[in-house]
Write a protein that holds these residues in place. Structure first.
Motif, PDB file in Angstrom:
ATOM      1  N   SER A 185       0.810  -1.220   0.000  1.00 20.48           N
ATOM      2  CA  SER A 185       0.000   0.000   0.000  1.00 20.48           C
ATOM      3  C   SER A 185       0.845   1.272   0.000  1.00 20.48           C
ATOM      4  O   SER A 185       0.363   2.337  -0.396  1.00 20.48           O
ATOM      5  CB  SER A 185      -0.937   0.015   1.213  1.00 20.48           C
ATOM      6  OG  SER A 185      -0.196   0.000   2.425  1.00 20.48           O
ATOM      7  N   TYR A 186       2.116   1.171   0.421  1.00 13.44           N
ATOM      8  CA  TYR A 186       2.977   2.361   0.438  1.00 13.44           C
ATOM      9  C   TYR A 186       3.246   2.884  -0.971  1.00 13.44           C
ATOM     10  O   TYR A 186       3.560   4.054  -1.156  1.00 13.44           O
ATOM     11  CB  TYR A 186       4.313   2.052   1.115  1.00 13.44           C
ATOM     12  CG  TYR A 186       4.239   1.895   2.618  1.00 13.44           C
ATOM     13  CD1 TYR A 186       3.027   1.944   3.301  1.00 13.44           C
ATOM     14  CD2 TYR A 186       5.391   1.682   3.366  1.00 13.44           C
ATOM     15  CE1 TYR A 186       2.961   1.791   4.670  1.00 13.44           C
ATOM     16  CE2 TYR A 186       5.337   1.522   4.754  1.00 13.44           C
ATOM     17  CZ  TYR A 186       4.122   1.570   5.392  1.00 13.44           C
ATOM     18  OH  TYR A 186       4.063   1.410   6.749  1.00 13.44           O
ATOM     19  N   VAL A 235       1.090   3.215  -3.257  1.00 10.67           N
ATOM     20  CA  VAL A 235      -0.052   4.052  -3.634  1.00 10.67           C
ATOM     21  C   VAL A 235      -0.212   5.231  -2.672  1.00 10.67           C
ATOM     22  O   VAL A 235      -0.348   6.386  -3.090  1.00 10.67           O
ATOM     23  CB  VAL A 235      -1.347   3.210  -3.658  1.00 10.67           C
ATOM     24  CG1 VAL A 235      -2.549   4.087  -4.003  1.00 10.67           C
ATOM     25  CG2 VAL A 235      -1.232   2.058  -4.642  1.00 10.67           C
ATOM     26  N   ASP A 236      -0.168   4.927  -1.378  1.00  9.00           N
ATOM     27  CA  ASP A 236      -0.385   5.971  -0.366  1.00  9.00           C
ATOM     28  C   ASP A 236       0.820   6.888  -0.193  1.00  9.00           C
ATOM     29  O   ASP A 236       0.666   8.057   0.204  1.00  9.00           O
ATOM     30  CB  ASP A 236      -0.717   5.332   0.988  1.00  9.00           C
ATOM     31  CG  ASP A 236      -1.964   4.471   0.921  1.00  9.00           C
ATOM     32  OD1 ASP A 236      -2.774   4.682  -0.010  1.00  9.00           O
ATOM     33  OD2 ASP A 236      -2.125   3.589   1.786  1.00  9.00           O
ATOM     34  N   LYS A 237       2.007   6.368  -0.421  1.00  5.65           N
ATOM     35  CA  LYS A 237       3.262   7.119  -0.337  1.00  5.65           C
ATOM     36  C   LYS A 237       3.412   7.913   0.980  1.00  5.65           C
ATOM     37  O   LYS A 237       3.638   9.129   0.954  1.00  5.65           O
ATOM     38  CB  LYS A 237       3.405   8.073  -1.528  1.00  5.65           C
ATOM     39  CG  LYS A 237       3.398   7.363  -2.878  1.00  5.65           C
ATOM     40  CD  LYS A 237       3.530   8.342  -4.030  1.00  5.65           C
ATOM     41  CE  LYS A 237       3.485   7.610  -5.365  1.00  5.65           C
ATOM     42  NZ  LYS A 237       3.583   8.537  -6.520  1.00  5.65           N
ATOM     43  N   PRO A 238       3.287   7.250   2.120  1.00  4.51           N
ATOM     44  CA  PRO A 238       3.415   7.972   3.394  1.00  4.51           C
ATOM     45  C   PRO A 238       4.819   8.529   3.617  1.00  4.51           C
ATOM     46  O   PRO A 238       4.996   9.449   4.424  1.00  4.51           O
ATOM     47  CB  PRO A 238       3.060   6.905   4.436  1.00  4.51           C
ATOM     48  CG  PRO A 238       3.374   5.602   3.771  1.00  4.51           C
ATOM     49  CD  PRO A 238       3.056   5.812   2.329  1.00  4.51           C
ATOM     50  N   ASP A 245       8.771   1.977  -0.180  1.00  2.00           N
ATOM     51  CA  ASP A 245       7.850   0.925   0.249  1.00  2.00           C
ATOM     52  C   ASP A 245       8.538  -0.211   1.007  1.00  2.00           C
ATOM     53  O   ASP A 245       7.908  -1.222   1.319  1.00  2.00           O
ATOM     54  CB  ASP A 245       7.126   0.330  -0.960  1.00  2.00           C
ATOM     55  CG  ASP A 245       8.090  -0.364  -1.925  1.00  2.00           C
ATOM     56  OD1 ASP A 245       9.323  -0.322  -1.687  1.00  2.00           O
ATOM     57  OD2 ASP A 245       7.628  -0.959  -2.913  1.00  2.00           O
ATOM     58  N   ARG A 269      -0.404  -0.461   7.627  1.00  2.96           N
ATOM     59  CA  ARG A 269      -0.802   0.341   6.475  1.00  2.96           C
ATOM     60  C   ARG A 269      -0.610   1.837   6.721  1.00  2.96           C
ATOM     61  O   ARG A 269      -0.245   2.591   5.826  1.00  2.96           O
ATOM     62  CB  ARG A 269      -2.267   0.049   6.114  1.00  2.96           C
ATOM     63  CG  ARG A 269      -2.781   0.770   4.884  1.00  2.96           C
ATOM     64  CD  ARG A 269      -4.217   0.367   4.594  1.00  2.96           C
ATOM     65  NE  ARG A 269      -4.293  -1.041   4.247  1.00  2.96           N
ATOM     66  CZ  ARG A 269      -4.170  -1.514   3.000  1.00  2.96           C
ATOM     67  NH1 ARG A 269      -3.971  -0.670   1.995  1.00  2.96           N
ATOM     68  NH2 ARG A 269      -4.256  -2.798   2.765  1.00  2.96           N
ATOM     69  N   ALA A 270      -0.854   2.272   7.965  1.00  2.00           N
ATOM     70  CA  ALA A 270      -0.759   3.704   8.282  1.00  2.00           C
ATOM     71  C   ALA A 270       0.674   4.206   8.260  1.00  2.00           C
ATOM     72  O   ALA A 270       0.925   5.372   7.968  1.00  2.00           O
ATOM     73  CB  ALA A 270      -1.386   3.976   9.646  1.00  2.00           C
TER      74      ALA A 270
END
Length: 226
Positions: free
Chosen positions: A124-125, A127-130, A146, A216-217
């Protein structure tokens, strides 16, 4: 002259007897009423005691259920110097292929090889690119960070660290050994441990104390003190 006196005495005697009987009835009624009140109070006390015990029992049950829920949640406390009790040893880590260990959701993949935890990849990183993006070499397009690196050289000395990585293994090749962990399951190879919880995948080195809580966060990197 005696007859009136006798009559008066008889009337007085009858009056006294009537008062005595009335007094006895009143006393008996009061005693019965007091007994009824005491019985009622005793009954209420018993009922209150039963309710109190039921409340305590309910509280104890709720506490037990809470403790059980916590245990089933699979919470884990990273420690130095020892592998957590109940952890299972990963067997397929001897060669370069190693083995991928997946989170129950399939979003996090951790790669053990050569008896070491090498890295974890979070799908998910991308897409979300935190943690933003990174250029791997001059002229290349930015790639989302990621990957959490647990082995290898780190320029800033921090281990593990979060980076973009496309020059190493990624999960999904059909011939690669893979294992999906259930919530509450813990595995290890050498000194490295990964535990799957409902909150995150928690991985750390029991010798160095370097570890990360990954979900995920985001990823929380920690260093246990010796």
């Amino acid at each position: 002259m005696r007859n009136p006196i006798v009559k008066v005495s008889a009337v007085a005697l009858i009056g006294l007897l009537s008062l005595s009987l009335t007094s006895c009835k009143i006393g008996s009624g009061s005693q019965n009423a007091q007994s009824s009140l005491e019985a009622s109070a005793s009954g209420n006390g018993t009922q209150g005691s039963a309710q109190s015990e039921a409340s305590q029992s309910s509280s104890t049950t709720a506490s037990t259920q809470s403790a059980t829920a916590s245990a089933q949640d699979g919470g884990v406390t990273p420690t130095l110097g020892s592998i957590p009790q109940g952890a299972s040893r990963l067997e397929d880590v001897g060669d370069a292929r190693g083995i991928w260990v997946n989170s129950p959701s399939g979003n996090i993949h951790c790669w053990f090889a050569g008896d070491l935890l090498q890295l974890c990849v979070v799908d998910s990183y991308r897409v979300d690119k935190p943690y933003g993006e990174q250029v791997l070499f001059p002229g290349s397009l930015p790639i989302a960070k990621d990957t959490i690196l647990f082995a290898g050289y780190s320029e800033d000395g921090e281990m593990p660290r979060i980076a973009a990585r496309r020059d190493g293994p990624v999960p999904g090749n059909p011939d690669e050994p893979m294992r999906t962990l259930a919530y509450g399951e813990t595995v290890y190879a050498g000194n490295d441990v990964c535990a799957s919880t409902s909150e995150a995948m928690v991985c750390w080195d029991t010798e160095t104390g370097d570890g990360a809580k990954i979900n995920r966060a985001g990823t929380e990197i920690f260093h246990l003190k010796k």
